[in-house]
Design a protein around this motif. Structure first.
Motif, PDB file in Angstrom:
ATOM      1  N   LEU A  18       0.822  -1.209   0.000  1.00 14.46           N
ATOM      2  CA  LEU A  18       0.000   0.000   0.000  1.00 14.46           C
ATOM      3  C   LEU A  18       0.860   1.264   0.000  1.00 14.46           C
ATOM      4  O   LEU A  18       0.628   2.189  -0.786  1.00 14.46           O
ATOM      5  N   LEU A  22       0.936   4.096  -2.948  1.00 12.33           N
ATOM      6  CA  LEU A  22       0.590   5.502  -2.721  1.00 12.33           C
ATOM      7  C   LEU A  22       1.778   6.417  -2.993  1.00 12.33           C
ATOM      8  O   LEU A  22       1.648   7.437  -3.668  1.00 12.33           O
ATOM      9  N   PHE A  91     -11.078   1.866   6.755  1.00 12.52           N
ATOM     10  CA  PHE A  91     -12.005   1.057   5.968  1.00 12.52           C
ATOM     11  C   PHE A  91     -12.853   0.065   6.755  1.00 12.52           C
ATOM     12  O   PHE A  91     -13.911  -0.341   6.297  1.00 12.52           O
ATOM     13  N   THR A  94     -16.653   1.039   7.425  1.00 13.45           N
ATOM     14  CA  THR A  94     -17.479   0.902   6.215  1.00 13.45           C
ATOM     15  C   THR A  94     -17.854  -0.556   5.992  1.00 13.45           C
ATOM     16  O   THR A  94     -19.014  -0.887   5.703  1.00 13.45           O
ATOM     17  N   LEU A  95     -16.851  -1.419   6.095  1.00 13.68           N
ATOM     18  CA  LEU A  95     -17.106  -2.841   5.832  1.00 13.68           C
ATOM     19  C   LEU A  95     -17.988  -3.451   6.921  1.00 13.68           C
ATOM     20  O   LEU A  95     -18.847  -4.286   6.632  1.00 13.68           O
ATOM     21  N   ALA A  98     -21.454  -2.489   6.104  1.00 13.56           N
ATOM     22  CA  ALA A  98     -21.932  -3.190   4.911  1.00 13.56           C
ATOM     23  C   ALA A  98     -22.233  -4.658   5.212  1.00 13.56           C
ATOM     24  O   ALA A  98     -23.229  -5.216   4.743  1.00 13.56           O
TER      25      ALA A  98
ATOM     26  N   PHE B  65     -13.486  -2.686  -4.296  1.00 15.49           N
ATOM     27  CA  PHE B  65     -12.163  -2.220  -3.881  1.00 15.49           C
ATOM     28  C   PHE B  65     -11.508  -1.627  -5.117  1.00 15.49           C
ATOM     29  O   PHE B  65     -11.453  -2.282  -6.162  1.00 15.49           O
ATOM     30  N   ILE B  83     -20.545  -0.660  -2.655  1.00 11.29           N
ATOM     31  CA  ILE B  83     -19.957   0.081  -1.541  1.00 11.29           C
ATOM     32  C   ILE B  83     -18.462   0.174  -1.790  1.00 11.29           C
ATOM     33  O   ILE B  83     -17.785  -0.850  -1.862  1.00 11.29           O
ATOM     34  N   CYS B  84     -17.953   1.398  -1.932  1.00  7.97           N
ATOM     35  CA  CYS B  84     -16.573   1.586  -2.392  1.00  7.97           C
ATOM     36  C   CYS B  84     -15.548   1.709  -1.273  1.00  7.97           C
ATOM     37  O   CYS B  84     -15.734   2.482  -0.337  1.00  7.97           O
ATOM     38  N   VAL B  85     -14.482   0.960  -1.407  1.00 14.55           N
ATOM     39  CA  VAL B  85     -13.281   1.153  -0.598  1.00 14.55           C
ATOM     40  C   VAL B  85     -12.223   1.652  -1.572  1.00 14.55           C
ATOM     41  O   VAL B  85     -11.744   0.893  -2.413  1.00 14.55           O
ATOM     42  N   ASP B  86     -11.923   2.937  -1.503  1.00 13.99           N
ATOM     43  CA  ASP B  86     -11.088   3.563  -2.518  1.00 13.99           C
ATOM     44  C   ASP B  86      -9.802   4.095  -1.885  1.00 13.99           C
ATOM     45  O   ASP B  86      -9.806   5.083  -1.157  1.00 13.99           O
ATOM     46  N   VAL B  87      -8.705   3.421  -2.191  1.00 18.37           N
ATOM     47  CA  VAL B  87      -7.421   3.734  -1.571  1.00 18.37           C
ATOM     48  C   VAL B  87      -6.937   5.138  -1.916  1.00 18.37           C
ATOM     49  O   VAL B  87      -6.520   5.893  -1.044  1.00 18.37           O
TER      50      VAL B  87
END
Lengths: 271, 271
Positions: A18, A22, A91, A94-95, A98, B65, B83-87
């Motif tokens: 990650l 980034l 995150f 959110t999960l 959901a 994702f 449902i978005c997990v957006d890095v």
């Protein structure tokens, strides 16, 4: 120089991937990376936090990439002087919403702790790739998920190993040499497995650079020879209708994932 | 079953690692994964969005994702019913503020596009690991960053290959067999490189299970033989003061990253 701290309670693979992803969006900026893997107690976290705070005192505010699953440990990291990029904090809520359940906060669920089956599938695929590297053994090709074909140093070996390691995919590889050129159809060893073939090719000048590193001087690494082999290999791919990929400038990951996508292969294990 | 869509404009390695890491925190929930790698145009994104919307109509709200670097493409994904997990959306603003520059939004900066040097370092390390697998070649051991020592099937080969592939680390591996047991010090082939040795061991019953898969029946995979070999190998590690690791229940990633941490090795390449 700015420092980024990669803090994880386990292998550190996720946080490394990650952070790398980034930071690659800021190509002009040099950032030192400091890995802190297997950090799993409050005392260990506090030691890392001390390092972060020291780095903050000495220079630019450090970046902290964090994949600690224990919320209490994460909180300790957030008290540091660094700027935090926290995957689970960002995150998991959110999960959880959901999926309608609470995250387990258990360390080491990733990367197959105690998962014999996944380990075996990958071991077998690695054994297969090593046993069928470079055309040394050509029987047993029907067990392959894919057979990579190409001239020397087009990426066949690393790609086979990556496919085995990361996807549990059994990949053989067969090197094209002079005797395979100009024939009708495919080399004899590949009869009967044509549907599994995938060609790797590259640019002649890049091939020459790579061969030069391996065995300098000589015909093997001459530009003329590289041009000849690339031309003949690509002609064979066209004649025999073998799908192929030009690997010039591609990393092992890129070649392997492109092969997976193009051939429509699937991961043979999941932890 | 719920579906998760892994959407990336490149290899998909980052998004796969991240999704896997996050979802492993919900071990009870089965989620189908659908990989969409090399998605790089608006039209391609729109096709994935159609799939997401279709999945949403057919069942539980899908998870998405996303590691698309182009903000315009990300926005299209966010318009989906998932449902978005957006890095990048989540973390780039923080990093832009911290670093005082704007992210480049360029695809493929990761994973070494065109990076000859990194490719070469990994190739060399892979060549080295393959050339020094299983004690076949024991000269040249002084070029190794680490030499893994252990009885058959303790994880030496996959670990060597992983170290080469992911870290560019040159790892040889030497299998301990009957003739190495009960001697003073270390086997002759390992004289002069003692400081590079690292032992791998495991539990006898796990060893037996793994050997049984490979070569069933016979002495090699009998529990008595496995117990004997493990005992002797561990005695050798103690006698010769070789640091070691019990790999039982560990994945290849876990063994490799633990070796890196314990030996204090460093990645030999960086894209």
């Amino acid at each position: 120089m700015r420092t980024s701290f990669l803090v994880s309670d386990h292998t550190g693979i996720t946080v490394d991937t990650l952070a790398h992803s980034l930071l690659s969006q800021f190509p002009g900026i040099e950032i030192r990376r400091e890995n802190h893997s297997f950090v799993s107690s409050a005392a260990e976290v506090d030691r890392v936090v001390e390092d972060i705070d020291a780095a903050a005192r000495d220079g630019e505010t450090p970046l902290v990439f964090c994949t600690l699953v224990d919320p209490a440990l994460r909180e300790r990291v957030h008290r540091s002087a660094g700027i935090c990029v926290d995957v689970f904090d960002s995150f998991l809520p959110t999960l959880e919403r959901a999926l309608g359940v609470t995250a387990s906060s258990a360390v080491g669920l990733l990367h197959g702790v105690g998962n014999d089956q996944g380990y075996q599938a990958r071991l077998e695929a690695i054994d297969y790739a090593m046993g069928h590297d470079d055309g040394t053994v050509t029987r047993d090709y029907d067990r392959a998920d894919v057979i990579l074909v190409g001239v020397s140093r087009t990426g066949k070996t690393p790609t086979s190993l990556y496919l085995a390691m990361q996807f549990g995919i059994k990949a053989a590889n067969y090197p094209l040499t002079e005797e395979d050129f100009g024939i009708e159809g495919v080399p004899e060893a590949l009869h009967g497995v044509k549907s599994h073939l995938f060609g790797l090719t590259t640019d002649a000048d890049r091939l020459q650079r790579i061969r030069q590193q391996r065995r300098p001087g000589g015909t093997y690494s001459s530009l003329a020879q590289c041009q000849h082999e690339v031309r003949e290999a690509e002609a064979l791919f066209r004649r025999a209708n073998i799908p192929s990929l030009n690997t010039a400038g591609m990393s092992i990951e890129e070649i392997a994932t492109a092969v997976v996508a193009r051939v429509g292969l699937r991961r043979n294990w999941r932890e």
